[in-house]
Design an enzyme around this catalytic site. Sequence first.
Site, PDB file in Angstrom:
ATOM      1  N   ARG A 178      30.534 120.603 -57.130  1.00 11.76           N
ATOM      2  CA  ARG A 178      31.182 119.482 -57.211  1.00 11.76           C
ATOM      3  C   ARG A 178      30.285 118.781 -58.416  1.00 11.76           C
ATOM      4  O   ARG A 178      29.491 118.958 -58.745  1.00 11.76           O
ATOM      5  CB  ARG A 178      30.846 118.410 -56.003  1.00 11.76           C
ATOM      6  CG  ARG A 178      31.388 118.604 -54.650  1.00 11.76           C
ATOM      7  CD  ARG A 178      30.901 117.826 -53.534  1.00 11.76           C
ATOM      8  NE  ARG A 178      29.444 117.161 -53.932  1.00 11.76           N
ATOM      9  CZ  ARG A 178      29.558 115.785 -53.999  1.00 11.76           C
ATOM     10  NH1 ARG A 178      30.547 115.036 -53.931  1.00 11.76           N
ATOM     11  NH2 ARG A 178      28.391 115.221 -54.057  1.00 11.76           N
TER      12      ARG A 178
ATOM     13  N   ARG B 265      32.147 108.684 -60.818  1.00 14.95           N
ATOM     14  CA  ARG B 265      32.007 107.358 -60.062  1.00 14.95           C
ATOM     15  C   ARG B 265      33.040 106.562 -60.950  1.00 14.95           C
ATOM     16  O   ARG B 265      32.609 106.230 -61.977  1.00 14.95           O
ATOM     17  CB  ARG B 265      30.881 106.500 -60.046  1.00 14.95           C
ATOM     18  CG  ARG B 265      29.845 107.426 -59.183  1.00 14.95           C
ATOM     19  CD  ARG B 265      28.443 106.727 -59.107  1.00 14.95           C
ATOM     20  NE  ARG B 265      27.384 107.669 -58.517  1.00 14.95           N
ATOM     21  CZ  ARG B 265      26.382 107.481 -58.311  1.00 14.95           C
ATOM     22  NH1 ARG B 265      25.808 106.460 -59.013  1.00 14.95           N
ATOM     23  NH2 ARG B 265      25.183 108.008 -57.687  1.00 14.95           N
TER      24      ARG B 265
ATOM     25  N   ASP C  17      12.389 117.891 -51.311  1.00 15.03           N
ATOM     26  CA  ASP C  17      12.063 116.695 -52.055  1.00 15.03           C
ATOM     27  C   ASP C  17      10.679 116.198 -51.208  1.00 15.03           C
ATOM     28  O   ASP C  17      10.447 116.563 -50.038  1.00 15.03           O
ATOM     29  CB  ASP C  17      13.130 115.828 -51.928  1.00 15.03           C
ATOM     30  CG  ASP C  17      14.255 115.742 -52.958  1.00 15.03           C
ATOM     31  OD1 ASP C  17      13.456 116.191 -54.220  1.00 15.03           O
ATOM     32  OD2 ASP C  17      15.324 115.692 -53.038  1.00 15.03           O
TER      33      ASP C  17
ATOM     34  N   ARG D  45      11.688 129.227 -60.453  1.00 19.46           N
ATOM     35  CA  ARG D  45      12.366 128.786 -61.916  1.00 19.46           C
ATOM     36  C   ARG D  45      11.152 127.961 -62.504  1.00 19.46           C
ATOM     37  O   ARG D  45      10.464 127.085 -61.647  1.00 19.46           O
ATOM     38  CB  ARG D  45      13.627 128.041 -61.672  1.00 19.46           C
ATOM     39  CG  ARG D  45      14.680 128.687 -62.109  1.00 19.46           C
ATOM     40  CD  ARG D  45      16.087 128.080 -62.073  1.00 19.46           C
ATOM     41  NE  ARG D  45      16.185 126.638 -61.503  1.00 19.46           N
ATOM     42  CZ  ARG D  45      16.205 125.521 -62.032  1.00 19.46           C
ATOM     43  NH1 ARG D  45      16.103 125.503 -63.365  1.00 19.46           N
ATOM     44  NH2 ARG D  45      16.504 124.481 -61.356  1.00 19.46           N
TER      45      ARG D  45
ATOM     46  N   GLU E 161      10.472 118.434 -71.784  1.00 21.18           N
ATOM     47  CA  GLU E 161      10.748 119.334 -70.887  1.00 21.18           C
ATOM     48  C   GLU E 161      11.756 120.483 -71.367  1.00 21.18           C
ATOM     49  O   GLU E 161      12.818 120.374 -71.781  1.00 21.18           O
ATOM     50  CB  GLU E 161      11.515 118.816 -69.523  1.00 21.18           C
ATOM     51  CG  GLU E 161      10.626 118.029 -68.705  1.00 21.18           C
ATOM     52  CD  GLU E 161      11.318 117.522 -67.427  1.00 21.18           C
ATOM     53  OE1 GLU E 161      10.744 116.480 -66.859  1.00 21.18           O
ATOM     54  OE2 GLU E 161      12.241 118.282 -67.056  1.00 21.18           O
TER      55      GLU E 161
ATOM     56  N   TYR F 105      12.902 124.542 -51.368  1.00 21.32           N
ATOM     57  CA  TYR F 105      12.912 123.259 -52.342  1.00 21.32           C
ATOM     58  C   TYR F 105      12.888 121.910 -51.135  1.00 21.32           C
ATOM     59  O   TYR F 105      13.859 121.725 -50.788  1.00 21.32           O
ATOM     60  CB  TYR F 105      14.093 123.378 -53.110  1.00 21.32           C
ATOM     61  CG  TYR F 105      13.792 122.042 -53.914  1.00 21.32           C
ATOM     62  CD1 TYR F 105      13.034 122.163 -55.098  1.00 21.32           C
ATOM     63  CD2 TYR F 105      14.488 120.794 -53.801  1.00 21.32           C
ATOM     64  CE1 TYR F 105      12.605 120.989 -55.766  1.00 21.32           C
ATOM     65  CE2 TYR F 105      13.981 119.420 -54.575  1.00 21.32           C
ATOM     66  CZ  TYR F 105      13.074 119.719 -55.473  1.00 21.32           C
ATOM     67  OH  TYR F 105      12.637 118.621 -56.129  1.00 21.32           O
TER      68      TYR F 105
ATOM     69  N   ARG G 208      15.163 117.471 -71.620  1.00 17.39           N
ATOM     70  CA  ARG G 208      15.115 116.048 -71.417  1.00 17.39           C
ATOM     71  C   ARG G 208      13.670 115.609 -72.068  1.00 17.39           C
ATOM     72  O   ARG G 208      12.808 116.165 -72.091  1.00 17.39           O
ATOM     73  CB  ARG G 208      15.317 115.748 -70.164  1.00 17.39           C
ATOM     74  CG  ARG G 208      14.490 116.029 -69.113  1.00 17.39           C
ATOM     75  CD  ARG G 208      14.876 115.457 -67.443  1.00 17.39           C
ATOM     76  NE  ARG G 208      13.775 115.880 -66.579  1.00 17.39           N
ATOM     77  CZ  ARG G 208      13.713 115.381 -65.516  1.00 17.39           C
ATOM     78  NH1 ARG G 208      14.666 114.318 -65.068  1.00 17.39           N
ATOM     79  NH2 ARG G 208      12.879 115.585 -64.656  1.00 17.39           N
TER      80      ARG G 208
HETATM   81  C1  LIG Z   1       9.297 119.628 -61.407  1.00 24.00           C
HETATM   82  C2  LIG Z   1       9.247 118.999 -60.143  1.00 24.00           C
HETATM   83  C3  LIG Z   1      10.114 117.452 -60.147  1.00 24.00           C
HETATM   84  C4  LIG Z   1      10.226 117.219 -58.699  1.00 24.00           C
HETATM   85  N1  LIG Z   1      10.893 115.763 -58.609  1.00 24.00           N
HETATM   86  C5  LIG Z   1      11.101 115.392 -57.470  1.00 24.00           C
HETATM   87  C6  LIG Z   1      11.596 114.237 -57.329  1.00 24.00           C
HETATM   88  O1  LIG Z   1      11.876 113.360 -58.446  1.00 24.00           O
HETATM   89  N2  LIG Z   1      11.540 113.482 -56.157  1.00 24.00           N
HETATM   90  C7  LIG Z   1      11.369 114.269 -54.985  1.00 24.00           C
HETATM   91  O2  LIG Z   1      11.451 113.583 -53.818  1.00 24.00           O
HETATM   92  N3  LIG Z   1      10.587 115.358 -55.009  1.00 24.00           N
HETATM   93  C8  LIG Z   1      10.438 115.974 -56.178  1.00 24.00           C
HETATM   94  N4  LIG Z   1       9.618 117.361 -56.332  1.00 24.00           N
HETATM   95  C9  LIG Z   1       9.469 117.793 -55.131  1.00 24.00           C
HETATM   96  C10 LIG Z   1       8.189 117.464 -54.746  1.00 24.00           C
HETATM   97  O3  LIG Z   1       7.079 118.018 -55.774  1.00 24.00           O
HETATM   98  C11 LIG Z   1       7.495 118.156 -53.757  1.00 24.00           C
HETATM   99  O4  LIG Z   1       8.321 118.045 -52.429  1.00 24.00           O
HETATM  100  C12 LIG Z   1       6.196 117.922 -53.206  1.00 24.00           C
HETATM  101  O5  LIG Z   1       5.267 117.940 -54.010  1.00 24.00           O
HETATM  102  C13 LIG Z   1       5.751 119.068 -52.052  1.00 24.00           C
HETATM  103  O6  LIG Z   1       4.309 118.956 -51.541  1.00 24.00           O
HETATM  104  P1  LIG Z   1       3.663 120.042 -50.881  1.00 24.00           P
HETATM  105  O7  LIG Z   1       2.314 119.617 -50.298  1.00 24.00           O
HETATM  106  O8  LIG Z   1       4.487 121.058 -50.015  1.00 24.00           O
HETATM  107  O9  LIG Z   1       3.373 121.067 -52.218  1.00 24.00           O
HETATM  108  P2  LIG Z   1       2.129 120.791 -53.565  1.00 24.00           P
HETATM  109  O10 LIG Z   1       2.526 119.407 -54.099  1.00 24.00           O
HETATM  110  O11 LIG Z   1       2.650 122.000 -54.395  1.00 24.00           O
HETATM  111  O12 LIG Z   1       0.672 121.044 -53.016  1.00 24.00           O
HETATM  112  C14 LIG Z   1       0.239 122.299 -52.668  1.00 24.00           C
HETATM  113  C15 LIG Z   1      -1.119 122.303 -53.105  1.00 24.00           C
HETATM  114  O13 LIG Z   1      -1.727 123.515 -52.498  1.00 24.00           O
HETATM  115  C16 LIG Z   1      -2.672 123.882 -53.456  1.00 24.00           C
HETATM  116  N5  LIG Z   1      -2.894 125.242 -53.397  1.00 24.00           N
HETATM  117  C17 LIG Z   1      -1.994 126.404 -53.675  1.00 24.00           C
HETATM  118  N6  LIG Z   1      -2.816 127.605 -53.393  1.00 24.00           N
HETATM  119  C18 LIG Z   1      -4.245 127.236 -53.178  1.00 24.00           C
HETATM  120  C19 LIG Z   1      -5.174 128.020 -52.664  1.00 24.00           C
HETATM  121  N7  LIG Z   1      -5.190 129.504 -52.771  1.00 24.00           N
HETATM  122  N8  LIG Z   1      -6.365 127.390 -52.637  1.00 24.00           N
HETATM  123  C20 LIG Z   1      -6.284 126.169 -52.463  1.00 24.00           C
HETATM  124  N9  LIG Z   1      -5.461 125.300 -52.894  1.00 24.00           N
HETATM  125  C21 LIG Z   1      -4.350 125.992 -53.419  1.00 24.00           C
HETATM  126  C22 LIG Z   1      -2.084 123.536 -54.885  1.00 24.00           C
HETATM  127  O14 LIG Z   1      -3.074 123.533 -55.874  1.00 24.00           O
HETATM  128  C23 LIG Z   1      -1.513 122.214 -54.631  1.00 24.00           C
HETATM  129  O15 LIG Z   1      -2.239 121.108 -54.813  1.00 24.00           O
HETATM  130  C24 LIG Z   1       9.809 117.805 -57.512  1.00 24.00           C
HETATM  131  C25 LIG Z   1       9.177 119.104 -57.577  1.00 24.00           C
HETATM  132  C26 LIG Z   1       8.999 119.808 -58.882  1.00 24.00           C
HETATM  133  C27 LIG Z   1       8.631 121.015 -59.023  1.00 24.00           C
END
Ligand SMILES: Cc1cc2nc3c(=O)[nH]c(=O)nc-3n(C[C@H](O)[C@H](O)[C@H](O)COP(=O)(O)OP(=O)(O)OC[C@H]3O[C@@H](n4cnc5c(N)ncnc54)[C@H](O)[C@@H]3O)c2cc1C
Length: 369
Positions: free
Chosen positions: A169, A173, A353, A246, A303, A351, A277
């Site tokens: 899609r 708008r 958010d 990715r 980026e 994935y 961007r």
């Molecule tokens: C480029 C990008 C843009 C995004 N933009 C948005 C947005 O605009 N809006 C939105 O809602 N969401 C967005 N997201 C999604 C968002 O980043 C995630 O939902 C969120 O950060 C996930 O949290 P998490 O705790 O699961 O993982 P993470 O934030 O990845 O935390 C995992 C942590 O584990 C640690 N870790 C990993 N392995 C080890 C190890 N062996 N020992 C110790 N520590 C370790 C890492 O260092 C990290 O700090 C985006 C994601 C990306 C990649």
Amino acid sequence: MYDYLIVGSGLYGAVFAHEAKKVGKSVLVIDKRPNIAGNVYTEDVEGIHVHKYGAHIFHTNNTEVWNYITQFATFNRFTNSPVANYKGELFSLPFNMYTFNKMWGVVTPEEAEAKIAEQRKEITGEPKNLEEQAISLVGRDIYEKLIKGYTEKQWGRDCKELPSFIIKRLPVRLTFDNNYFNALYQGIPVGGYTKMVENMLEGIEVRLNTDYFEHKAALDALAEKVVYTGPIDAYFDFKLGTLEYRSVRFENELLDIPNFQGNAAVNYTDRETPWTRIIEHKWFEFGKDANGNDLPKTVISREYSSEWKPGDEPYYPVNDEKNGKLYAEYKKLAEAETKVIFGGRLGEYKYYDMDAVIASALDLCKKEL
Ligand SMILES: Cc1cc2nc3c(=O)[nH]c(=O)nc-3n(C[C@H](O)[C@H](O)[C@H](O)COP(=O)(O)OP(=O)(O)OC[C@H]3O[C@@H](n4cnc5c(N)ncnc54)[C@H](O)[C@@H]3O)c2cc1C
């Protein structure tokens, strides 16, 4: 002995740590990075909160999550309204009446609709590739100026060689609403995401620069249970193979000017500009510092889409069949680990958010605590 060792101080780990502490459990949080907050980490550069691992805009329709996260920060009224730059011509995104007026000079929704309908007719029969699919949805002009180059840069391939199913899609708008997200709640935490996560982890022991796998036996011995939010394949030493991601590459620049592009996000939709961007971080907070003063400098991030290879920062999981199957195999191994809970975007190879990751961590809290 701690009740829980939490590997990763991102949102998932921080929510669980906060809730566990609240019910009287003892927790230790570790992270291999030198900072907390995982991918939502913001770094202070000249008073600007720079989103180091990619621009993060909080948006949700989930009232429970909104009520939860706003305990830790006040959110500003930032609304994501990206701009497209096609060879110096600027268009409003997502496609709306401002876009159509600029593209064709049309003024009413009826005129815009008629223009799109006329251009869509070019494709007869089943679209054979992404190019045909896009034209069949929004017509050639929008495709050529706003979709083609951007998509080709993202995928590193010609739109004619990409399958049509990638675009199901393309929302159009017929109003002047250029708010990208259809969310009930949206904003950026005042003071930055790092401060917000700091508030979540208040009173909790956090050890940074600590890689779980370098000290696994010693760390495991410290806690009854582990909540692991790192990559699931890394936990099992990649023994079934490597899950793919990715990737994005960021090039940051501090400029001695107050305003580079006048908007947080500008997409470069031509093929020739190598970046997809540019993010200008200060506009997430209206160009002001914590005291409401105008910031004199600016930080921009270009980026680039890039191929991911093992060892690179894992950004977006690849939701194709091959990786889905491999993840399913790892998940079976994970289920057999009685002492370890796998969660978050890397632990579940999903994935998420921010709002979804918070909801998922809160679900775990309900089951576990
Ligand atoms: C480029 C990008 C843009 C995004 N933009 C948005 C947005 O605009 N809006 C939105 O809602 N969401 C967005 N997201 C999604 C968002 O980043 C995630 O939902 C969120 O950060 C996930 O949290 P998490 O705790 O699961 O993982 P993470 O934030 O990845 O935390 C995992 C942590 O584990 C640690 N870790 C990993 N392995 C080890 C190890 N062996 N020992 C110790 N520590 C370790 C890492 O260092 C990290 O700090 C985006 C994601 C990306 C990649």
